[in-house]
Design an enzyme around this catalytic site. Sequence first.
Site, PDB file in Angstrom:
ATOM      1  N   ASN A 159       0.805  -1.237   0.000  1.00  0.00           N
ATOM      2  CA  ASN A 159       0.000   0.000   0.000  1.00  0.00           C
ATOM      3  C   ASN A 159       0.833   1.280   0.000  1.00  0.00           C
ATOM      4  O   ASN A 159       0.389   2.299  -0.523  1.00  0.00           O
ATOM      5  CB  ASN A 159      -1.053  -0.015   1.110  1.00  0.00           C
ATOM      6  CG  ASN A 159      -0.472  -0.102   2.491  1.00  0.00           C
ATOM      7  OD1 ASN A 159       0.696  -0.427   2.670  1.00  0.00           O
ATOM      8  ND2 ASN A 159      -1.294   0.185   3.483  1.00  0.00           N
ATOM      9  N   LYS A 182      12.394  -7.914   1.204  1.00  0.00           N
ATOM     10  CA  LYS A 182      11.464  -8.435   0.193  1.00  0.00           C
ATOM     11  C   LYS A 182      10.207  -7.571   0.169  1.00  0.00           C
ATOM     12  O   LYS A 182       9.468  -7.519   1.158  1.00  0.00           O
ATOM     13  CB  LYS A 182      11.063  -9.884   0.492  1.00  0.00           C
ATOM     14  CG  LYS A 182      10.274 -10.488  -0.669  1.00  0.00           C
ATOM     15  CD  LYS A 182       9.357 -11.627  -0.270  1.00  0.00           C
ATOM     16  CE  LYS A 182       8.058 -11.190   0.334  1.00  0.00           C
ATOM     17  NZ  LYS A 182       7.120 -10.512  -0.584  1.00  0.00           N
ATOM     18  N   ALA A 184       6.348  -6.439  -1.481  1.00  0.00           N
ATOM     19  CA  ALA A 184       5.146  -7.204  -1.826  1.00  0.00           C
ATOM     20  C   ALA A 184       5.151  -7.588  -3.305  1.00  0.00           C
ATOM     21  O   ALA A 184       5.745  -6.897  -4.141  1.00  0.00           O
ATOM     22  CB  ALA A 184       3.912  -6.370  -1.516  1.00  0.00           C
ATOM     23  N   SER A 239      -0.235  -7.654   7.297  1.00  0.00           N
ATOM     24  CA  SER A 239      -1.435  -8.079   8.016  1.00  0.00           C
ATOM     25  C   SER A 239      -1.077  -8.762   9.341  1.00  0.00           C
ATOM     26  O   SER A 239       0.027  -9.304   9.504  1.00  0.00           O
ATOM     27  CB  SER A 239      -2.244  -9.031   7.144  1.00  0.00           C
ATOM     28  OG  SER A 239      -1.442 -10.158   6.854  1.00  0.00           O
ATOM     29  N   GLU A 260       4.468  -4.085  12.408  1.00  0.00           N
ATOM     30  CA  GLU A 260       3.503  -3.000  12.132  1.00  0.00           C
ATOM     31  C   GLU A 260       2.339  -3.658  11.393  1.00  0.00           C
ATOM     32  O   GLU A 260       2.423  -3.902  10.192  1.00  0.00           O
ATOM     33  CB  GLU A 260       4.149  -1.927  11.240  1.00  0.00           C
ATOM     34  CG  GLU A 260       5.339  -1.230  11.860  1.00  0.00           C
ATOM     35  CD  GLU A 260       4.951  -0.175  12.879  1.00  0.00           C
ATOM     36  OE1 GLU A 260       3.755   0.137  13.011  1.00  0.00           O
ATOM     37  OE2 GLU A 260       5.856   0.325  13.564  1.00  0.00           O
ATOM     38  N   LEU A 261       1.262  -3.932  12.119  1.00  0.00           N
ATOM     39  CA  LEU A 261       0.226  -4.816  11.554  1.00  0.00           C
ATOM     40  C   LEU A 261      -1.057  -4.069  11.243  1.00  0.00           C
ATOM     41  O   LEU A 261      -1.078  -2.846  11.179  1.00  0.00           O
ATOM     42  CB  LEU A 261       0.001  -5.979  12.517  1.00  0.00           C
ATOM     43  CG  LEU A 261       1.281  -6.718  12.932  1.00  0.00           C
ATOM     44  CD1 LEU A 261       0.999  -7.829  13.920  1.00  0.00           C
ATOM     45  CD2 LEU A 261       2.037  -7.246  11.721  1.00  0.00           C
ATOM     46  N   CYS A 294      -3.285   1.526   6.737  1.00  0.00           N
ATOM     47  CA  CYS A 294      -3.486   0.835   8.021  1.00  0.00           C
ATOM     48  C   CYS A 294      -4.055   1.763   9.083  1.00  0.00           C
ATOM     49  O   CYS A 294      -4.687   1.308  10.025  1.00  0.00           O
ATOM     50  CB  CYS A 294      -2.160   0.256   8.492  1.00  0.00           C
ATOM     51  SG  CYS A 294      -0.877   1.497   8.516  1.00  0.00           S
ATOM     52  N   GLU A 392     -10.823  -4.967   8.880  1.00  0.00           N
ATOM     53  CA  GLU A 392     -10.400  -3.826   8.066  1.00  0.00           C
ATOM     54  C   GLU A 392     -11.047  -3.957   6.692  1.00  0.00           C
ATOM     55  O   GLU A 392     -10.876  -4.981   6.030  1.00  0.00           O
ATOM     56  CB  GLU A 392      -8.897  -3.974   7.802  1.00  0.00           C
ATOM     57  CG  GLU A 392      -7.962  -3.181   8.616  1.00  0.00           C
ATOM     58  CD  GLU A 392      -6.515  -3.408   8.163  1.00  0.00           C
ATOM     59  OE1 GLU A 392      -6.109  -4.560   7.926  1.00  0.00           O
ATOM     60  OE2 GLU A 392      -5.798  -2.421   8.067  1.00  0.00           O
TER      61      GLU A 392
HETATM   62  P1  NAP Z   1       0.296  -9.130   3.915  1.00  0.00           P
HETATM   63  O1  NAP Z   1      -0.513 -10.032   3.086  1.00  0.00           O
HETATM   64  O2  NAP Z   1       0.518  -9.468   5.331  1.00  0.00           O
HETATM   65  O3  NAP Z   1       1.705  -8.995   3.149  1.00  0.00           O
HETATM   66  C1  NAP Z   1       2.751  -8.176   3.621  1.00  0.00           C
HETATM   67  C2  NAP Z   1       4.070  -8.745   3.122  1.00  0.00           C
HETATM   68  O4  NAP Z   1       4.291 -10.053   3.654  1.00  0.00           O
HETATM   69  C3  NAP Z   1       4.146  -8.896   1.600  1.00  0.00           C
HETATM   70  O5  NAP Z   1       5.476  -8.679   1.199  1.00  0.00           O
HETATM   71  C4  NAP Z   1       3.747 -10.358   1.416  1.00  0.00           C
HETATM   72  O6  NAP Z   1       4.181 -10.921   0.206  1.00  0.00           O
HETATM   73  C5  NAP Z   1       4.452 -10.993   2.593  1.00  0.00           C
HETATM   74  N1  NAP Z   1       3.859 -12.253   2.999  1.00  0.00           N
HETATM   75  C6  NAP Z   1       2.546 -12.603   2.974  1.00  0.00           C
HETATM   76  N2  NAP Z   1       2.395 -13.851   3.502  1.00  0.00           N
HETATM   77  C7  NAP Z   1       3.636 -14.259   3.859  1.00  0.00           C
HETATM   78  C8  NAP Z   1       4.142 -15.446   4.466  1.00  0.00           C
HETATM   79  N3  NAP Z   1       3.346 -16.447   4.846  1.00  0.00           N
HETATM   80  N4  NAP Z   1       5.463 -15.550   4.683  1.00  0.00           N
HETATM   81  C9  NAP Z   1       6.279 -14.547   4.343  1.00  0.00           C
HETATM   82  N5  NAP Z   1       5.892 -13.391   3.777  1.00  0.00           N
HETATM   83  C10 NAP Z   1       4.570 -13.253   3.543  1.00  0.00           C
HETATM   84  O7  NAP Z   1      -0.285  -7.650   3.918  1.00  0.00           O
HETATM   85  P2  NAP Z   1      -0.726  -6.768   2.660  1.00  0.00           P
HETATM   86  O8  NAP Z   1      -2.040  -7.245   2.184  1.00  0.00           O
HETATM   87  O9  NAP Z   1       0.378  -6.651   1.677  1.00  0.00           O
HETATM   88  O10 NAP Z   1      -0.860  -5.327   3.347  1.00  0.00           O
HETATM   89  C11 NAP Z   1      -2.022  -4.887   3.941  1.00  0.00           C
HETATM   90  C12 NAP Z   1      -1.948  -5.030   5.444  1.00  0.00           C
HETATM   91  O11 NAP Z   1      -0.833  -4.305   5.941  1.00  0.00           O
HETATM   92  C13 NAP Z   1      -3.143  -4.433   6.139  1.00  0.00           C
HETATM   93  O12 NAP Z   1      -3.556  -5.270   7.177  1.00  0.00           O
HETATM   94  C14 NAP Z   1      -2.604  -3.118   6.700  1.00  0.00           C
HETATM   95  O13 NAP Z   1      -3.316  -2.641   7.803  1.00  0.00           O
HETATM   96  C15 NAP Z   1      -1.219  -3.501   7.036  1.00  0.00           C
HETATM   97  N6  NAP Z   1      -0.360  -2.312   7.118  1.00  0.00           N
HETATM   98  C16 NAP Z   1       0.110  -1.958   8.348  1.00  0.00           C
HETATM   99  C17 NAP Z   1       0.889  -0.816   8.471  1.00  0.00           C
HETATM  100  C18 NAP Z   1       1.420  -0.393   9.811  1.00  0.00           C
HETATM  101  O14 NAP Z   1       2.322   0.435   9.839  1.00  0.00           O
HETATM  102  N7  NAP Z   1       0.920  -0.925  10.912  1.00  0.00           N
HETATM  103  C19 NAP Z   1       1.209  -0.062   7.342  1.00  0.00           C
HETATM  104  C20 NAP Z   1       0.717  -0.463   6.107  1.00  0.00           C
HETATM  105  C21 NAP Z   1      -0.069  -1.610   6.015  1.00  0.00           C
HETATM  106  P3  NAP Z   1       3.116 -11.021  -1.037  1.00  0.00           P
HETATM  107  O15 NAP Z   1       2.844  -9.651  -1.459  1.00  0.00           O
HETATM  108  O16 NAP Z   1       3.843 -11.811  -2.043  1.00  0.00           O
HETATM  109  O17 NAP Z   1       1.900 -11.713  -0.490  1.00  0.00           O
END
Ligand code: NAP
Length: 490
Positions: A159, A182, A184, A239, A260-261, A294, A392
């Site tokens: 994002n 790494k 996304a 996430s 940071e979730l 987020c 969310e």
């Molecule tokens: P995500 O699905 O958790 O993915 C985040 C990163 O982790 C991506 O690089 C993803 O790769 C990787 N990943 C996913 N599953 C994995 C696994 N099992 N093992 C290792 N790496 C893995 O989250 P997203 O959909 O990209 O982002 C949205 C989420 O981020 C929302 O929940 C949002 O609230 C949160 N967010 C939090 C903050 C904060 O500062 N707290 C800031 C921004 C966003 P792939 O892309 O290849 O799946």
Amino acid sequence: MTRRFELDELIRSDNFIDGRWTPASHGARFAVTDPATGNTIAQVADSSEADARAATDAAARAFPGWRDTLPKERAAILRRWHDLIVANQETLGALISLEQGKPLAEGRGEVAYGASYVAWFAEEATRIYGDIIPQQQRGKRMMAVKEPIGIVAAITPWNFPLAMIARKIAPALATGCTVVAKPAEDTPLTASALVMLAHEAGVPAGVLNLITASREHAVATVADWLHDARVRKITFTGSTAVGKYLARESAETLKKLSLELGGNAPFIVFDDADLDAAVTGLLASKFRNGGQTCVCPNRVYVQAGVYERFAALLGERVAALKVAPATDPDAQIGPMINTRAVDKIARHVDDALTHGARIVTGGKRLTELGPHYYAPTVLADAKPNMLLNAEETFGPVVPLFRFESEAEAVAAANNTSFGLASYFYSENAKRIDRVSQALEAGIVGINEGAVASEAAPFGGVKDSGYGREGSRYGLDDYLSIKYLCQGNLA
Ligand code: NAP
């Protein structure tokens, strides 16, 4: 003169390991697409465990040399990196918009925001102080010094493809850590461009390594870092489910984690609020990046006395938002990142309507613009039994919940497993004090919708994770404290 690059020069399709651009070891690639059209922008390296291992090997070799550089030498490199990012703001902003879909003005804004962390940590690099502990015994001197923790693995979401990785790499490099990263699957190009500029700024080979992977291969690739004892820290934004998995899976090698979730931010409007300010604040925090942030409000609580007036004011402003591809200079909301994202939004709205919500504005896909567009939406009469109360939505949807008392609003706001951002609007000083203390969140916006700043600690509590990014606390997650006890001095 700081060099400016053309867009095609910034688009890299290989991994960056040990100072060289190299294809994935198995030669595999995956397509990066424009979310506005679905067109392929580039075919990038689809890495495997072997590539993750090669990146760690390079980071391990580079660590002793980088750790021993003077803080001011690291600061100078970070400053040059910052200057390169700023000099290439237009092109980087265009690249963000191209692969992520946010309007161009927001893409440019993200570049400035990400660069501000690099500038901040360039300065903080020279301020990593320890302590001389007041003497407790004669003939003994006790000191606490701070050391870089070692190799840091950074894993980032789609994002904010520039800001999220910049605010991890910058503090890591500032402290003397080396990095394996790494991005996304949906947005690897901006991260690669950023790494290219870091190299141009003088970050030595092996200090910063980046590998890209498809969603299919991300798990196995990252698992190599989780299980490798040389990787001392994981810094992750994404996430909650994935954050918890990373914590579980890396437990055997006891790494330091920053997570940071996800969020489920409440936004409370009291009867005594400045309603215009509240509407403006809500628009700023909710609709940035099409609601895919987020910290954006997910549940909006409005006190009964101003509920209908607030709904009408908000509905009018939201209906006027322009939805268009990022390339349209007037666009305020672009496409959502992918089909999964737009399907989730539609599911949340449909579920809310089934449970009695009322559409004030929006409430539909905009298929005439493309497959990933959803109309900015305001829903009145939201209830706790709706999906959008618990999860969310991550899209341009504002559900309005009605409440009667302050206690009721605070209880509802805290009735979530998440605790990242929260917001409230009130002109009453005593209420401001009470509610700021009562909200269970890492960040509280008080009569303010735009809370992020490189100078402020960003992070959550509860299921929104732990660790802080930015601010003077932001280096702590990359440091370990060593206690030195020198005796026989008397
Ligand atoms: P995500 O699905 O958790 O993915 C985040 C990163 O982790 C991506 O690089 C993803 O790769 C990787 N990943 C996913 N599953 C994995 C696994 N099992 N093992 C290792 N790496 C893995 O989250 P997203 O959909 O990209 O982002 C949205 C989420 O981020 C929302 O929940 C949002 O609230 C949160 N967010 C939090 C903050 C904060 O500062 N707290 C800031 C921004 C966003 P792939 O892309 O290849 O799946």
